[in-house]
Scaffold this active site. Structure first.
Site, PDB file in Angstrom:
ATOM      1  N   LYS A  45       0.825  -1.213   0.000  1.00 32.51           N
ATOM      2  CA  LYS A  45       0.000   0.000   0.000  1.00 32.51           C
ATOM      3  C   LYS A  45       0.854   1.255   0.000  1.00 32.51           C
ATOM      4  O   LYS A  45       1.917   1.295   0.621  1.00 32.51           O
ATOM      5  CB  LYS A  45      -0.892   0.013   1.245  1.00 32.51           C
ATOM      6  CG  LYS A  45      -2.064  -0.930   1.120  1.00 32.51           C
ATOM      7  CD  LYS A  45      -3.026  -0.736   2.272  1.00 32.51           C
ATOM      8  CE  LYS A  45      -4.164  -1.732   2.162  1.00 32.51           C
ATOM      9  NZ  LYS A  45      -4.958  -1.821   3.360  1.00 32.51           N
ATOM     10  N   ARG A  94     -18.902  -2.235   6.631  1.00 35.96           N
ATOM     11  CA  ARG A  94     -19.782  -1.225   6.038  1.00 35.96           C
ATOM     12  C   ARG A  94     -20.707  -1.918   5.063  1.00 35.96           C
ATOM     13  O   ARG A  94     -21.090  -3.049   5.282  1.00 35.96           O
ATOM     14  CB  ARG A  94     -18.939  -0.147   5.342  1.00 35.96           C
ATOM     15  CG  ARG A  94     -18.256   0.771   6.331  1.00 35.96           C
ATOM     16  CD  ARG A  94     -17.135   1.526   5.711  1.00 35.96           C
ATOM     17  NE  ARG A  94     -16.050   0.610   5.354  1.00 35.96           N
ATOM     18  CZ  ARG A  94     -14.889   0.986   4.907  1.00 35.96           C
ATOM     19  NH1 ARG A  94     -14.644   2.251   4.721  1.00 35.96           N
ATOM     20  NH2 ARG A  94     -13.953   0.101   4.635  1.00 35.96           N
TER      21      ARG A  94
HETATM   22  P1  ADP Z   1      -7.445  -1.768   6.268  1.00 32.47           P
HETATM   23  O1  ADP Z   1      -6.492  -1.266   5.233  1.00 32.47           O
HETATM   24  O2  ADP Z   1      -6.836  -2.781   7.197  1.00 32.47           O
HETATM   25  O3  ADP Z   1      -8.764  -2.223   5.729  1.00 32.47           O
HETATM   26  P2  ADP Z   1      -8.815   0.618   7.257  1.00 32.47           P
HETATM   27  O4  ADP Z   1      -8.267   1.692   8.114  1.00 32.47           O
HETATM   28  O5  ADP Z   1      -9.303   0.985   5.911  1.00 32.47           O
HETATM   29  O6  ADP Z   1      -7.694  -0.496   7.217  1.00 32.47           O
HETATM   30  O7  ADP Z   1     -10.013  -0.097   8.013  1.00 32.47           O
HETATM   31  C1  ADP Z   1      -9.815  -0.757   9.242  1.00 32.47           C
HETATM   32  C2  ADP Z   1     -11.110  -1.454   9.624  1.00 32.47           C
HETATM   33  O8  ADP Z   1     -12.101  -0.472   9.917  1.00 32.47           O
HETATM   34  C3  ADP Z   1     -11.694  -2.332   8.512  1.00 32.47           C
HETATM   35  O9  ADP Z   1     -12.296  -3.468   9.093  1.00 32.47           O
HETATM   36  C4  ADP Z   1     -12.744  -1.442   7.877  1.00 32.47           C
HETATM   37  O10 ADP Z   1     -13.783  -2.205   7.299  1.00 32.47           O
HETATM   38  C5  ADP Z   1     -13.238  -0.673   9.114  1.00 32.47           C
HETATM   39  N1  ADP Z   1     -13.830   0.611   8.772  1.00 32.47           N
HETATM   40  C6  ADP Z   1     -13.267   1.663   8.136  1.00 32.47           C
HETATM   41  N2  ADP Z   1     -14.134   2.681   8.002  1.00 32.47           N
HETATM   42  C7  ADP Z   1     -15.301   2.257   8.558  1.00 32.47           C
HETATM   43  C8  ADP Z   1     -16.613   2.826   8.702  1.00 32.47           C
HETATM   44  N3  ADP Z   1     -16.906   4.027   8.226  1.00 32.47           N
HETATM   45  N4  ADP Z   1     -17.554   2.075   9.320  1.00 32.47           N
HETATM   46  C9  ADP Z   1     -17.269   0.837   9.756  1.00 32.47           C
HETATM   47  N5  ADP Z   1     -16.079   0.250   9.652  1.00 32.47           N
HETATM   48  C10 ADP Z   1     -15.105   0.931   9.045  1.00 32.47           C
END
Ligand code: ADP
Length: 163
Positions: A45, A94
């Site tokens: 990433k 989500r």
């Molecule tokens: P990764 O790259 O490990 O997916 P993220 O920071 O994008 O890291 O997400 C971490 C976790 O938080 C994941 O399980 C993602 O689905 C969840 N997540 C991110 N944004 C939201 C949101 N708005 N509502 C619910 N869960 C979320």
């Protein structure tokens, strides 16, 4: 007899942390006594914020929640869990698009560490379309991020831009 403390880790990129992440953390605290937020760094990433910056933003965001600590994930999640004798992982869910990826990750991790249990938290409906990538898009285009990130994170990003 003392009750055993229930601990879970919440791993993720948090690039940057959003109100969706914060909502997941708060909901998880209804179930667990302590949450360790684990900031990961994947070689696959390209991050907008360094691991140190992402850790700092989360620390600021949860500074008033004493049950939450923030750590950096040095390598594989399963190795961290084995080393620290923790078996519960929190992830957020989500709209349906998260499911396939989360199912794959959870199943894959279980092959490496059969004791692992992943608990999925559905955030408030108002955050269900919110993602770090949308916030990054706004940052790149100088848009208003105040509705999507906690004030501490907004402040950090603003100050970083002014440097
Ligand atoms: P990764 O790259 O490990 O997916 P993220 O920071 O994008 O890291 O997400 C971490 C976790 O938080 C994941 O399980 C993602 O689905 C969840 N997540 C991110 N944004 C939201 C949101 N708005 N509502 C619910 N869960 C979320």
């Amino acid at each position: 007899m003392s009750k055993k403390e229930k601990i879970a880790v919440y791993p993720g990129s948090f690039d940057p942390p959003t109100l969706g992440h914060l909502d997941v953390i708060k909901r998880a605290l209804e179930i667990f006594d302590r949450i360790i937020v684990l900031v990961s760094d994947s070689k696959n990433k390209n991050y907008m914020f360094s691991k140190e910056e992402r850790s700092k933003m989360i620390k600021e965001m949860v500074k008033d929640i004493k049950e939450v600590s923030v750590e950096s994930l040095p390598g594989l999640l399963v190795d961290y869990l084995k080393k620290n004798k923790i078996r519960t992982v929190i992830r957020g869910l989500r709209i349906t698009s998260d499911f396939d990826y989360e199912f794959q990750m959870s199943s894959f991790n279980r092959v490496l560490y059969p004791n692992i249990e992943t608990i999925y938290i559905i955030s408030d409906i108002k955050y269900t379309l919110l993602s770090s990538s949308l916030v990054r898009e706004l940052i790149l285009n100088k848009g208003d991020i105040s509705k999507f990130v906690p004030p501490e994170v907004e402040k950090f990003i603003k100050n970083r831009g002014e440097r």
